[in-house]
Design a protein around this motif. Structure first.
Motif, mmCIF file in Angstrom:
data_model
loop_
_atom_site.group_PDB
_atom_site.id
_atom_site.type_symbol
_atom_site.label_atom_id
_atom_site.label_comp_id
_atom_site.label_asym_id
_atom_site.label_seq_id
_atom_site.Cartn_x
_atom_site.Cartn_y
_atom_site.Cartn_z
ATOM 1 N N GLN A 124 37.920 29.501 46.844
ATOM 2 C CA GLN A 124 37.959 30.835 46.247
ATOM 3 C C GLN A 124 36.860 31.723 46.807
ATOM 4 N N TRP A 128 38.984 34.324 48.777
ATOM 5 C CA TRP A 128 39.061 35.495 47.901
ATOM 6 C C TRP A 128 37.732 36.227 47.777
ATOM 7 N N LYS A 130 35.132 35.519 46.089
ATOM 8 C CA LYS A 130 34.710 35.596 44.696
ATOM 9 C C LYS A 130 33.268 35.142 44.551
ATOM 10 N N GLU A 327 37.935 36.215 37.349
ATOM 11 C CA GLU A 327 37.473 35.568 38.566
ATOM 12 C C GLU A 327 37.077 34.118 38.320
#
Length: 340
Positions: A124, A128, A130, A327
């Motif tokens: 992630q 992404w 994050k 998130e």
């Protein structure tokens, strides 16, 4: 008085749910290892395919015949655009787990499986971009350290089995990350998940299983002694794999997130102990210590996740904390990691 009785019944139901979940989960793992090691049925693709077939039939009976759960309707287009990609990752997750069991002990495989939180956070973060609280990263240190210690001291280390288990963690993480976007709008329970994904997984795995293992399976059927009892065990593992999904559904609704996390880590320790009692694979002191450190790290990780999820919406943020509670979801397959 009534509140006390209700509390006792709730606690008893939670304990019962955990025990039957442990039972199904550990039994499936031990049976699969027994199939590969004792029955000499060294065909992990075929075993996975049998599991998917049994799960497909079981889910159909549960929803269509016995109506245990109502069918969640899915648009035909979504079945191909959403369910099929998830089924592929779902298939890889189960197949790699069985493939690793073919080459490494249950204790080692279960310890590597505990690496999933780390792979999910890193994926992630990389894909992404994050941000996570520093305590999330700190909780991964004992997990990674325990895995490294266990791997270096594993007496029956096999590189192929190790890589299969490690890629299985990546498949689990990918499945969890994709689930939020691909299945958006569909609130699947475990039975409906299996109902839609298992038939696709059977189709995906059926061809490779037939191509790579078909000849070997035919030869095994022709030469194996006590064929009837062996087939009962093989198909019994498929039936129990489906029952495992019921147990997961039951335990999810009977326990809290923290209880589930702790019970899950104790389940790994229980599986390691049972496998050692049955297969007697040698475990060194450092190897056991590495497994223990990993499980402690997983417990700490679950605790941190729970504490962060309880923060009120107005909690001040820092550059290293998640920008929103979304998130933090999903990091691991929270309560559905053990689906088969």
């Amino acid at each position: 008085m009534e509140d006390s009785v209700l509390c006792n019944w709730t606690n008893f139901r939670a304990l019962l749910a955990i025990i039957q979940w442990w039972g199904f989960n550990v039994t499936v793992i031990i049976m699969n290892k027994w199939i590969f090691q004792k029955l000499d049925f060294k065909f992990p693709l075929s075993v996975s395919c049998i599991h998917f077939i049994c799960s497909s039939i079981g889910a159909y009976l549960a929803i269509k015949v016995f109506k245990i759960k109502p069918l969640i309707s899915v648009e035909p287009e979504d079945r191909w655009k959403r369910i099929l990609p998830m089924s592929f990752v779902f298939c890889m997750n189960i197949m790699l787990g069985n493939l690793s069991l073919r080459f490494i002990p249950v204790s080692f495989m279960q310890t590597i499986k505990s690496f999933t939180p780390a792979t999910t956070v890193v994926l992630q973060w990389l894909v992404w971009r994050k941000y996570f609280d520093w305590r999330i990263w700190a909780s991964l240190i004992p997990i990674v350290g325990g895995i490294l210690l266990t791997s270096m001291t594993e007496l029956n280390f096999n590189m192929f089995g190790f890589c299969a288990a490690l890629f299985g963690c990546l498949a689990t993480s990918t499945k969890t990350i994709l689930a939020e976007s691909l299945l958006h709008g569909y609130k699947f329970d475990s039975i409906n998940t299996v109902y839609y994904m298992a038939p696709f997984a059977t189709m995906i795995l059926g061809g490779p299983a037939l191509f790579f293992e078909g000849a070997g399976v035919v030869e095994w059927l022709q030469t194996h002694e006590s064929l009837y009892s062996a087939l009962v065990i093989i198909f019994g593992s498929g039936l129990l794999a489906f029952c495992l999904n019921f147990s997961i559904f039951y335990v999810i609704h009977s326990t809290t997130a923290v209880t589930f996390n702790v019970a899950g880590n104790l389940k790994v320790a229980f599986a390691v102990l049972v496998s050692w009692l049955i297969f007697r694979n040698p475990i060194s002191g450092l190897n056991a210590a590495g497994c223990a450190v990993t499980l402690i790290g997983c417990t700490f990780y679950g605790y941190v996740r729970h504490k962060l999820s309880q923060q009120p919406p107005g909690t001040p943020r820092t550059p290293k904390t998640p920008r929103s509670r979304m998130e933090m979801i999903p990091l691991v397959g929270d309560k559905l990691d053990d689906k088969v």
